[in-house]
Design an enzyme around this catalytic site. Structure first.
Site, PDB file in Angstrom:
ATOM      1  CG  ASP A 197      53.104  42.827  42.942  1.00 27.00           C
ATOM      2  OD1 ASP A 197      52.346  43.773  43.203  1.00 27.00           O
ATOM      3  OD2 ASP A 197      53.242  42.348  41.796  1.00 27.00           O
TER       4      ASP A 197
ATOM      5  CG  HIS B  59      37.784  43.694  37.702  1.00 25.14           C
ATOM      6  ND1 HIS B  59      38.966  44.156  38.236  1.00 25.14           N
ATOM      7  CD2 HIS B  59      37.684  44.275  36.477  1.00 25.14           C
ATOM      8  CE1 HIS B  59      39.551  44.991  37.392  1.00 25.14           C
ATOM      9  NE2 HIS B  59      38.786  45.085  36.309  1.00 25.14           N
TER      10      HIS B  59
ATOM     11  CG  ASP C  65      48.665  42.459  42.570  1.00 24.30           C
ATOM     12  OD1 ASP C  65      48.942  43.630  42.894  1.00 24.30           O
ATOM     13  OD2 ASP C  65      49.194  41.874  41.604  1.00 24.30           O
TER      14      ASP C  65
ATOM     15  CG  ASP D 295      37.091  41.052  43.700  1.00 27.28           C
ATOM     16  OD1 ASP D 295      38.191  41.646  43.562  1.00 27.28           O
ATOM     17  OD2 ASP D 295      35.990  41.630  43.634  1.00 27.28           O
TER      18      ASP D 295
ATOM     19  CG  ASN E  57      41.705  41.941  38.137  1.00 24.13           C
ATOM     20  OD1 ASN E  57      40.787  41.230  38.527  1.00 24.13           O
ATOM     21  ND2 ASN E  57      42.262  42.848  38.905  1.00 24.13           N
TER      22      ASN E  57
END
Length: 213
Positions: free
Chosen positions: A77, A90, A120, A94, A85
């Site tokens: 994680d 965003h 994630d 990505d 983010n």
């Protein structure tokens, strides 16, 4: 005689038509095969990163467990990703996910599986006797992006399990998830998660830490 010639012409025409029809049929079949392959690939791949998806990971875990393979699985994680983010946006998030995916792919040994479970979270099914635990810190030892000219680094919390300790994929996933949150708890207590820190915690309670120099 004219009748025979006419019949011959008709026969030749039929043969030519049949040959053209067979060619068209073969092209259609090849097209269908490509479509089926694409659908199969779509069902196995994460569309953002190109890694294996959850369904493909599940299949590979089942296969490895049935074979009794002595392998480790790692659940990762990303620490600090929410900040990317929320602060940078965003689209950058990505791109960061794709960067991490590419680094994971380049870090694992041949035969290992790298999957994205969503968000994630990533998972690595290492090869028997693999050393991903020693290599994972290198994925986060350099920035993944920048913001206002300042490099942005992430860390990772990692849960680790051994496949031979579990009888089902469900049990394995539950254990590795618990190990991940133990690692996440240590990360939260250390703080400063975006500076390349990697903490690996396994289902037996051991942990190890790596810090970017």
């Amino acid at each position: 005689m004219p009748i025979l010639i006419g019949a011959g012409v008709v026969l030749v025409g039929v043969v030519v038509w049949l040959a053209a029809w067979v060619v068209r049929l073969r092209r259609q079949l090849r097209g269908r095969e490509r479509q089926f392959r694409d659908l199969d690939e779509y069902g196995r791949r994460d569309m953002l990163t190109g890694l294996a998806n959850r369904a493909e990971l599940w299949r590979e875990l089942k296969k490895a467990m049935r074979a009794g393979e002595d392998r480790c699985a790692y659940l990762l994680d990303l620490d600090g990703f929410k900040w990317v983010n929320d602060t940078i946006g965003h689209p950058t998030g990505d791109r960061v996910l794709c960067t991490v995916a590419n680094r994971l792919r380049a870090t694992v040994e041949a035969g290992a599986l790298v999957a994205r479970l969503g968000g994630d979270e990533f998972m690595v099914l290492d090869v028997p006797g693999g050393c991903f635990a020693d290599a994972v810190a290198s994925v986060f030892d350099r920035p993944v992006s920048e913001y206002d000219g300042v490099p942005v680094s992430l860390g990772a919390s990692v849960g680790r399990v051994w496949l031979n300790d579990y009888r089902s994929v469900t049990g394995l996933m539950s254990a590795v998830d618990a190990a991940l949150y133990q690692a996440k708890d240590r990360t939260d207590r250390h703080g400063d998660a975006r500076r390349g820190r990697v903490i690996v915690h396994d289902a037996l309670g051991r942990h190890r830490e790596g810090q970017r120099v």
